[in-house]
Design an enzyme around this catalytic site. Structure first.
Site, mmCIF file in Angstrom:
data_model
loop_
_atom_site.group_PDB
_atom_site.id
_atom_site.type_symbol
_atom_site.label_atom_id
_atom_site.label_comp_id
_atom_site.label_asym_id
_atom_site.label_seq_id
_atom_site.Cartn_x
_atom_site.Cartn_y
_atom_site.Cartn_z
ATOM 1 N N CYS A 62 22.809 21.347 -23.413
ATOM 2 C CA CYS A 62 22.543 22.625 -24.086
ATOM 3 C C CYS A 62 21.046 22.806 -24.351
ATOM 4 C CB CYS A 62 23.313 22.667 -25.401
ATOM 5 S SG CYS A 62 23.102 24.231 -26.278
ATOM 6 N N CYS A 66 19.549 21.928 -31.970
ATOM 7 C CA CYS A 66 20.216 21.658 -33.249
ATOM 8 C C CYS A 66 20.175 20.144 -33.526
ATOM 9 C CB CYS A 66 21.665 22.142 -33.190
ATOM 10 S SG CYS A 66 21.806 23.804 -32.488
ATOM 11 N N CYS A 69 23.194 17.716 -33.139
ATOM 12 C CA CYS A 69 24.159 17.868 -32.048
ATOM 13 C C CYS A 69 23.943 16.924 -30.862
ATOM 14 C CB CYS A 69 24.160 19.313 -31.554
ATOM 15 S SG CYS A 69 25.474 19.573 -30.328
ATOM 16 N N CYS A 106 41.066 25.789 -29.910
ATOM 17 C CA CYS A 106 39.676 26.254 -29.907
ATOM 18 C C CYS A 106 38.924 25.662 -28.721
ATOM 19 C CB CYS A 106 39.005 25.848 -31.216
ATOM 20 S SG CYS A 106 37.264 26.328 -31.271
ATOM 21 N N CYS A 137 40.832 30.491 -30.035
ATOM 22 C CA CYS A 137 39.517 30.538 -30.655
ATOM 23 C C CYS A 137 38.512 30.060 -29.607
ATOM 24 C CB CYS A 137 39.483 29.618 -31.873
ATOM 25 S SG CYS A 137 37.873 29.587 -32.712
ATOM 26 N N CYS A 197 35.471 32.909 -37.446
ATOM 27 C CA CYS A 197 35.550 31.534 -37.931
ATOM 28 C C CYS A 197 34.109 31.077 -38.119
ATOM 29 C CB CYS A 197 36.262 30.659 -36.897
ATOM 30 S SG CYS A 197 36.227 28.891 -37.290
ATOM 31 N N ARG A 269 38.836 24.802 -43.349
ATOM 32 C CA ARG A 269 39.168 23.669 -42.466
ATOM 33 C C ARG A 269 38.337 22.437 -42.792
ATOM 34 N NH1 ARG A 269 38.551 25.959 -37.810
ATOM 35 N NH2 ARG A 269 40.600 26.845 -38.145
HETATM 36 N N1 SAM Z 1 27.071 25.926 -28.770
HETATM 37 C C1 SAM Z 1 27.821 26.726 -29.638
HETATM 38 C C2 SAM Z 1 27.171 26.930 -30.989
HETATM 39 O O1 SAM Z 1 26.400 26.108 -31.426
HETATM 40 O O2 SAM Z 1 27.498 27.927 -31.626
HETATM 41 C C3 SAM Z 1 29.244 26.231 -29.856
HETATM 42 C C4 SAM Z 1 29.526 24.760 -30.001
HETATM 43 S S1 SAM Z 1 28.731 23.914 -31.362
HETATM 44 C C5 SAM Z 1 29.030 22.227 -30.954
HETATM 45 C C6 SAM Z 1 29.791 24.299 -32.724
HETATM 46 C C7 SAM Z 1 29.502 23.689 -34.069
HETATM 47 O O3 SAM Z 1 29.805 22.294 -34.059
HETATM 48 C C8 SAM Z 1 28.097 23.724 -34.605
HETATM 49 O O4 SAM Z 1 27.748 24.967 -35.132
HETATM 50 C C9 SAM Z 1 28.158 22.671 -35.695
HETATM 51 O O5 SAM Z 1 28.555 23.243 -36.922
HETATM 52 C C10 SAM Z 1 29.241 21.721 -35.210
HETATM 53 N N2 SAM Z 1 28.679 20.392 -34.883
HETATM 54 C C11 SAM Z 1 27.969 20.064 -33.793
HETATM 55 N N3 SAM Z 1 27.590 18.772 -33.838
HETATM 56 C C12 SAM Z 1 28.073 18.272 -35.003
HETATM 57 C C13 SAM Z 1 28.011 16.986 -35.625
HETATM 58 N N4 SAM Z 1 27.347 15.985 -35.076
HETATM 59 N N5 SAM Z 1 28.622 16.831 -36.817
HETATM 60 C C14 SAM Z 1 29.292 17.865 -37.396
HETATM 61 N N6 SAM Z 1 29.379 19.090 -36.851
HETATM 62 C C15 SAM Z 1 28.778 19.299 -35.677
HETATM 63 C C1 DTB Z 2 33.211 23.452 -35.974
HETATM 64 O O1 DTB Z 2 32.804 23.956 -37.045
HETATM 65 N N1 DTB Z 2 33.352 22.151 -35.754
HETATM 66 C C2 DTB Z 2 33.796 21.905 -34.394
HETATM 67 C C3 DTB Z 2 34.059 23.348 -33.884
HETATM 68 N N2 DTB Z 2 33.558 24.161 -34.918
HETATM 69 C C4 DTB Z 2 33.672 23.741 -32.552
HETATM 70 C C5 DTB Z 2 32.870 21.068 -33.616
HETATM 71 C C6 DTB Z 2 32.581 19.712 -34.218
HETATM 72 C C7 DTB Z 2 31.728 18.936 -33.279
HETATM 73 C C8 DTB Z 2 31.471 17.541 -33.720
HETATM 74 C C9 DTB Z 2 30.589 16.799 -32.781
HETATM 75 C C10 DTB Z 2 31.150 16.620 -31.389
HETATM 76 O O2 DTB Z 2 32.334 16.204 -31.229
HETATM 77 O O3 DTB Z 2 30.418 16.825 -30.425
HETATM 78 FE FE1 SF4 Z 3 23.985 23.632 -28.282
HETATM 79 FE FE2 SF4 Z 3 25.011 21.814 -29.897
HETATM 80 FE FE3 SF4 Z 3 23.391 23.650 -30.890
HETATM 81 FE FE4 SF4 Z 3 25.856 24.380 -30.032
HETATM 82 S S1 SF4 Z 3 25.380 23.033 -31.757
HETATM 83 S S2 SF4 Z 3 23.920 25.439 -29.635
HETATM 84 S S3 SF4 Z 3 26.103 22.931 -28.326
HETATM 85 S S4 SF4 Z 3 22.836 22.083 -29.382
#
Ligand code: SAM
Ligand code: DTB
Ligand code: SF4
Length: 327
Positions: A62, A66, A69, A106, A137, A197, A269
């Site tokens: 990506c 973030c 992530c 989702c 979702c 959501c 959730r």
């Molecule tokens: N890329 C899209 C975005 O960021 O909107 C969708 C997928 S992103 C992985 C969705 C959500 O996962 C993020 O907004 C964040 O709240 C959650 N997330 C990602 N990495 C995480 C982590 N290491 N621990 C907890 N939540 C995480």
């Molecule tokens: C949300 O709030 N939590 C989910 C979902 N929306 C998409 C994602 C959690 C991701 C946790 C880190 C991972 O598994 O990569």
């Molecule tokens: Fe990309 Fe992860 Fe950020 Fe979603 S949360 S925009 S997958 S870097």
């Protein structure tokens, strides 16, 4: 018992002030839980928890940065970048989730925003998963109006797009987009006729005042989100937040309770981070008004409790999976 309401100002509009939410956070723990469970029972059957399963339909690589992530291309986390899954792969996972008892499915993609050429495939996924009788979702990053309308017309029930944290802390976590970008997408999602959501992450290094400001942002959205995922940071080696001090577990429970009190009709959730929680802590989250979990061995790239473990926990606590509203 009277549930707390957002105070009305002189103009007659009501909004949660950060100070009001901080005052909730500061209550004695048991008072806060008692209030949250009371609010919960005014709007939901007690002892029912929704089961929602996740599938990463496009993993890794990506362009966003973030700091939490594992899928960001900016960090070396060992997550390989993949392509968009095929419809049949998505359907196989959705059927398995349904067979295991999930009612919401989702689909997440590690994108800044979907590409035009993927939209038809995404709409096809929505139609096919919806036809299985699951709530659908998606979380695909930023959407414009045309994309939101297309997904809405395909029958997408919910779009997940998190505000993640407080506006004043956001810039320390993400530099490649702004808070306003997130709010803009939420507006487009609503314009597409899709339910929202929207939640965030606890444990990013934010202060309690910033946690309160984050909840105020969610609760003051008009209308507030139908679904509010509260994630505990899953610390992934290679991300800048790996090794950060973990949040006090009771502070996490307080955040759930405050979300429940300020967004009484939302599905709240208990999301990422359950693998690191013991069962007693998860039970406290349910007592605080959480009524949904991610269910299934995987989140997007990280682990989640085994299905058998969750079934045993439900059994021990006398919890029931929430049936579909239309079922
Ligand atoms: N890329 C899209 C975005 O960021 O909107 C969708 C997928 S992103 C992985 C969705 C959500 O996962 C993020 O907004 C964040 O709240 C959650 N997330 C990602 N990495 C995480 C982590 N290491 N621990 C907890 N939540 C995480
Ligand atoms: C949300 O709030 N939590 C989910 C979902 N929306 C998409 C994602 C959690 C991701 C946790 C880190 C991972 O598994 O990569
Ligand atoms: Fe990309 Fe992860 Fe950020 Fe979603 S949360 S925009 S997958 S870097």
């Amino acid at each position: 018992m009277n549930a707390p309401q957002p105070p009305s100002d002189l103009s007659g509009t009501s909004a949660w002030r950060v100070a009001d939410i901080e005052a909730l956070f500061a209550e004695p723990f048991l008072d806060l839980l008692y209030q949250a469970q009371g609010v919960h029972r005014q709007h939901f059957a007690g002892n029912e928890v929704q089961l929602s399963s996740l599938l990463s339909v496009k993993t890794g690589g990506c362009p966003e940065d973030c700091a939490y992530c594992p899928q960001s291309a900016h960090f070396d986390t060992g997550v390989a970048a993949g392509r968009l899954l095929l419809l049949e792969q998505v359907l196989e996972a959705a059927r398995a989730a349904r067979a295991a008892g999930a009612t919401r499915f989702c689909m997440g993609a590690a994108w800044r925003s979907p590409r035009a050429r993927d939209m038809e495939k995404l709409c096809e996924m929505v139609r096919a998963v919806g036809a299985l009788g699951l709530e659908t979702c998606m979380t695909l990053g930023m959407l414009n109006r045309a994309q939101a309308l297309a997904l809405g017309e395909a029958g997408l029930d919910y779009y997940n797009h998190n505000l993640d944290t407080a506006p004043e802390f956001y810039g320390e976590i993400i530099s490649t987009r702004t808070y306003q970008d997130r709010l803009d997408t939420l507006r487009e999602v609503r314009a597409g006729g899709i339910k929202v959501c929207c939640g965030g992450i606890v444990g990013l290094g934010e202060t309690r005042a910033q946690r309160a400001a984050f909840i105020a942002e969610l609760a003051n959205l008009e209308p507030y989100p139908e679904s509010v995922p509260i994630n505990q940071l899953v610390q992934v080696p290679g991300t800048p937040l790996a090794g950060i001090e973990a949040v006090d577990p009771f502070e996490f429970v307080r955040t759930i309770a405050v979300a429940r009190i300020t967004m009484p009709r939302a599905m709240v959730r208990l999301s990422a981070g359950r693998e690191a929680m013991d069962e007693a802590l998860q039970a406290l989250c349910f007592a605080a008004g959480a009524n949904s979990i991610f269910y299934g061995e995987r989140l997007l790239t990280t682990g989640n409790p085994q299905v058998e473990q969750d079934r045993a926990l439900f059994e021990r606590l006398g919890l029931r999976p929430q049936p579909l509203a239309s079922a």
